[in-house]
Write a protein that holds these residues in place. Structure first.
Motif, PDB file in Angstrom:
ATOM      1  N   HIS A 106      69.489 -74.050 -75.817  1.00 42.11           N
ATOM      2  CA  HIS A 106      68.800 -74.396 -74.578  1.00 42.11           C
ATOM      3  C   HIS A 106      67.576 -73.511 -74.354  1.00 42.11           C
ATOM      4  O   HIS A 106      66.567 -73.962 -73.800  1.00 42.11           O
ATOM      5  N   GLU A 156      76.972 -67.193 -64.636  1.00 39.78           N
ATOM      6  CA  GLU A 156      76.420 -68.443 -64.105  1.00 39.78           C
ATOM      7  C   GLU A 156      75.482 -69.112 -65.096  1.00 39.78           C
ATOM      8  O   GLU A 156      75.407 -70.342 -65.162  1.00 39.78           O
ATOM      9  N   ARG A 157      74.771 -68.305 -65.901  1.00 43.72           N
ATOM     10  CA  ARG A 157      73.853 -68.879 -66.894  1.00 43.72           C
ATOM     11  C   ARG A 157      74.622 -69.588 -68.014  1.00 43.72           C
ATOM     12  O   ARG A 157      74.130 -70.551 -68.596  1.00 43.72           O
ATOM     13  N   LYS A 196      77.649 -70.975 -67.577  1.00 36.15           N
ATOM     14  CA  LYS A 196      78.544 -71.980 -67.006  1.00 36.15           C
ATOM     15  C   LYS A 196      78.230 -73.405 -67.440  1.00 36.15           C
ATOM     16  O   LYS A 196      79.155 -74.171 -67.795  1.00 36.15           O
ATOM     17  N   PRO A 197      76.959 -73.832 -67.499  1.00 33.13           N
ATOM     18  CA  PRO A 197      76.673 -75.226 -67.917  1.00 33.13           C
ATOM     19  C   PRO A 197      76.996 -75.513 -69.383  1.00 33.13           C
ATOM     20  O   PRO A 197      77.093 -76.681 -69.764  1.00 33.13           O
ATOM     21  N   PHE A 198      77.181 -74.466 -70.190  1.00 32.27           N
ATOM     22  CA  PHE A 198      77.350 -74.649 -71.620  1.00 32.27           C
ATOM     23  C   PHE A 198      78.763 -74.326 -72.103  1.00 32.27           C
ATOM     24  O   PHE A 198      79.120 -74.636 -73.240  1.00 32.27           O
TER      25      PHE A 198
END
Length: 327
Positions: free
Chosen positions: A132, A316-317, A319-321
């Motif tokens: 990303h 938190e960075r 978390k989407p992955f």
């Protein structure tokens, strides 16, 4: 090239480790992640995880498995009764069938440490995170190929270590697994503290093979992509203790990290002696007296700083992955 029996065992271990984590994931999300793997014939103690064209892969080098097996096989010779008594959790007379089964257990645990570390990079979202941000979606053990900043790299490596420690404790202290071993040889594993100790011994030998006691120059901690081995080993053991406390609160350990810090140099020294006598290294080149600064307050407090950095910046960075909720 790995001997046939060892290659078969390694294939089974990798597949079982992937299956174990995927089963946990399916129970949470009803999905599994396809992961390919390959064992390459090369004289390197190395492994890497890769995300390429939406496919995850694990790459291991045969030397990694071969060196671990050879070390434990030698350490468990009849002539080395003191090592046998450490892992048998008592002053027992040597029994060859027990020694063989302890060899199988320790080899399993040692290999799972590296396998689960690489799986941690996959399931905790590290590879997708790198992709990303426009970086190569590969996690290397080689610092020269690591394109992350030092602080982020250190945090991700410790996160993968924590993942590996948790999985190892989960497998080894699971009552059904202990019962399975004790069905083969009664009282082979005395209790969960004994199971935990076997996990510690396996970890210490893996870190030792990677160069725990090999004399090295002191480097700038802030610039390293990977923490020094003694620092990482200490963090791994603390993660293992935390995992045991979480999973086995009804059967607490009879020791803590301070006790382990006194004990692990004695375990390490067995591998150092193996390096001296079997591999021909000088006694001062591999020693549990080398690199002790890596356990100083500065280094241990740096791990606490990394934990804070993870909680405040990385969780938190990622978390989407991540496939599991970030710890």
């Amino acid at each position: 090239m790995l001997r046939t029996f060892l290659l078969n065992s390694c294939n089974e271990l990798i597949e079982a480790s992937i299956h174990y984590v995927n089963n946990d994931l399916k129970s949470l999300t009803n999905q599994k992640i396809p992961i390919q793997y390959e064992i390459q014939n090369a004289i390197k103690f190395n492994a890497r995880s890769v995300f390429h064209q939406d496919q995850y892969s694990l790459i291991f080098y045969s030397e990694f498995f071969d060196r671990i097996y050879n070390a434990f096989n030698t350490l468990l010779y009849r002539e080395n009764i003191t090592f046998y008594q450490i892992i048998s959790f008592g002053n027992e007379a040597y029994e060859e069938n027990k020694a063989q089964l302890y060899l199988d257990i320790l080899f399993d645990l040692a290999c799972r440490l590296i396998i689960n570390h690489e799986l941690g990079h996959i399931f905790n979202g590290h590879l997708k995170f790198k992709k990303h941000h426009g970086q190569s979606p590969i996690m290397y053990m080689n610092e020269d190929q690591n394109d992350l900043s030092p602080l982020v790299s250190q945090a991700l490596e410790l996160n993968a270590d924590a993942f590996a420690a948790t999985r190892s404790i989960g497998v080894m202290t699971y009552e059904s697994n202990i019962a399975k071993y004790n069905e083969i040889i009664p009282n082979l594993i005395k209790n969960k503290s004994h199971a935990f100790l076997l996990t510690v011994v396996a970890a210490v030998i893996v870190f030792s093979i990677q160069g725990l006691g090999r004399k090295r120059d002191k480097l700038d901690l802030q610039q390293l992509k990977y923490l020094p081995l003694r620092t990482r080993q200490d963090y791994y053991l603390r993660c293992a203790i935390n995992a045991h406390q979480t999973m086995n609160s009804n059967e607490p350990l009879a020791f803590d990290i301070h006790f382990l810090r006194e004990v692990v140099p004695n375990i390490e020294q067995y591998l150092n002696l193996y390096n001296h006598h079997a591999l021909g290294f000088d006694a001062d080149e591999y020693s549990n007296a080398n690199n002790l600064d890596e356990l100083s307050t500065v280094y241990l407090e740096h791990c606490d700083t990394l934990d804070s950095f993870w909680a405040q910046n990385m969780r938190e960075r990622l978390k989407p992955f991540s496939y599991f909720p970030p710890a």
